[in-house]
Design a protein around this motif. Sequence first.
Motif, PDB file in Angstrom:
ATOM      1  N   LYS A 193      -0.326  -1.528  -8.145  1.00  0.00           N
ATOM      2  CA  LYS A 193      -0.742  -0.147  -8.438  1.00  0.00           C
ATOM      3  C   LYS A 193       0.460   0.804  -8.484  1.00  0.00           C
ATOM      4  O   LYS A 193       0.469   1.870  -7.851  1.00  0.00           O
ATOM      5  CB  LYS A 193      -1.773   0.329  -7.416  1.00  0.00           C
ATOM      6  N   LEU A 194       1.448   0.408  -9.267  1.00  0.00           N
ATOM      7  CA  LEU A 194       2.674   1.191  -9.366  1.00  0.00           C
ATOM      8  C   LEU A 194       2.501   2.378 -10.309  1.00  0.00           C
ATOM      9  O   LEU A 194       1.878   2.263 -11.362  1.00  0.00           O
ATOM     10  CB  LEU A 194       3.817   0.304  -9.867  1.00  0.00           C
ATOM     11  N   ASP A 195       3.073   3.506  -9.934  1.00  0.00           N
ATOM     12  CA  ASP A 195       3.072   4.669 -10.810  1.00  0.00           C
ATOM     13  C   ASP A 195       4.146   4.562 -11.879  1.00  0.00           C
ATOM     14  O   ASP A 195       4.041   5.182 -12.945  1.00  0.00           O
ATOM     15  CB  ASP A 195       3.325   5.948  -9.996  1.00  0.00           C
ATOM     16  N   ASP A 207       0.820  -1.212   0.000  1.00  0.00           N
ATOM     17  CA  ASP A 207       0.000   0.000   0.000  1.00  0.00           C
ATOM     18  C   ASP A 207       0.857   1.266   0.000  1.00  0.00           C
ATOM     19  O   ASP A 207       0.317   2.373  -0.111  1.00  0.00           O
ATOM     20  CB  ASP A 207      -0.928   0.018   1.220  1.00  0.00           C
ATOM     21  N   ASN A 210       5.322   2.901  -4.762  1.00  0.00           N
ATOM     22  CA  ASN A 210       4.734   3.352  -6.030  1.00  0.00           C
ATOM     23  C   ASN A 210       5.696   3.260  -7.209  1.00  0.00           C
ATOM     24  O   ASN A 210       5.339   3.578  -8.329  1.00  0.00           O
ATOM     25  CB  ASN A 210       4.213   4.783  -5.892  1.00  0.00           C
ATOM     26  N   SER A 246       2.658  -4.361 -12.153  1.00  0.00           N
ATOM     27  CA  SER A 246       2.262  -2.962 -12.211  1.00  0.00           C
ATOM     28  C   SER A 246       0.808  -2.769 -11.811  1.00  0.00           C
ATOM     29  O   SER A 246       0.462  -1.847 -11.064  1.00  0.00           O
ATOM     30  CB  SER A 246       2.503  -2.410 -13.621  1.00  0.00           C
ATOM     31  N   GLN A 247      -0.054  -3.669 -12.287  1.00  0.00           N
ATOM     32  CA  GLN A 247      -1.480  -3.560 -11.991  1.00  0.00           C
ATOM     33  C   GLN A 247      -1.798  -3.961 -10.558  1.00  0.00           C
ATOM     34  O   GLN A 247      -2.523  -3.250  -9.842  1.00  0.00           O
ATOM     35  CB  GLN A 247      -2.276  -4.428 -12.974  1.00  0.00           C
ATOM     36  N   GLU A 248      -1.265  -5.087 -10.114  1.00  0.00           N
ATOM     37  CA  GLU A 248      -1.609  -5.594  -8.783  1.00  0.00           C
ATOM     38  C   GLU A 248      -1.039  -4.710  -7.673  1.00  0.00           C
ATOM     39  O   GLU A 248      -1.671  -4.541  -6.622  1.00  0.00           O
ATOM     40  CB  GLU A 248      -1.084  -7.025  -8.619  1.00  0.00           C
ATOM     41  N   LYS A 269       5.320  11.658  -6.408  1.00  0.00           N
ATOM     42  CA  LYS A 269       5.236  11.696  -7.864  1.00  0.00           C
ATOM     43  C   LYS A 269       5.952  12.891  -8.477  1.00  0.00           C
ATOM     44  O   LYS A 269       6.506  12.803  -9.578  1.00  0.00           O
ATOM     45  CB  LYS A 269       3.770  11.709  -8.302  1.00  0.00           C
TER      46      LYS A 269
END
Length: 285
Positions: free
Chosen positions: A59-61, A30, A33, A55-57, A93
């Motif tokens: 939730k990487l930026d 959680d 990123n 990347s999807q699982e 970010k």
Amino acid sequence: MTLAAYSFSSKSDWQRITSELIAGLKDAADEINIGFLYLTDHLCEHAENIRQTLSQELKLDAITGTIGLGVCCNESEFMDETAAVLLGLKIPKEHFTEICLSRDTSPKPIPELRQFPLGIVHSDPGRLAKVIDPNFLHNGFVCGGLTASRRSSLQFHGGGSLHAGFSAIAFSDQVSVQTALSQGCKAIGDHHEITACEEHLIMELDGKPALDVFLEELGPHSALELKQMNSPFHVGLLMRHRDNNDFIVRNIIGFEPGQKLLGLSHQVEVGDQLFFARRSAKTAT
């Protein structure tokens, strides 16, 4: 505060590898990123599936990485077998950006490195000359590595996998990074100028036969058989257009005693400056 976490897997199929990588980061999933993904070339066929799933699982930026003959993680090393390593970071970010160039993209200076001066890059070996060109980098500082694969030469980024390209994540000056050398060399003798060469072959240094200059520098080591010399000894090539004596180290790949030539694992040009060096654990930090 920057968070870092890692996981690795040496399962036999890509689905189980992906699941184990994700499970290994469950306590940090959680938070992270950015992902740095490294796969052995046994997984080239499934590399994009692994990259996309992670990347999807998670939730990487952003995600970056490449292929190697082996990978390592903490005290675990995997060579010439199915294995993967994932490092996760938490970075705001606004303090990083992704950069990628496909093999069909004409390399141009990277304007992002003016705002994000530190780049961790992964490149196909064919792009090395551009990776170290100060005009290309806007004098940004880069570290990272080259792809090593007997199959596909892949470089990962947030939108996919490049083939024989260049990918990087560049950080702003608000991100503190400490770099270190995993290998080191100690210089032997003086600097020399290449006065005659052809691609990977050096014929003359300072107007003298290249092999003679090499043997003179070695002194007491020159009695060794030539075939034994190319293991501990290397060449340091000074980078052009730099005022800080930056250099790259390349292997001596062979000798031609008859014509007194040296062969390097790097194409050279007349006017290049070099010095001879020997591997030294004390110079690695």
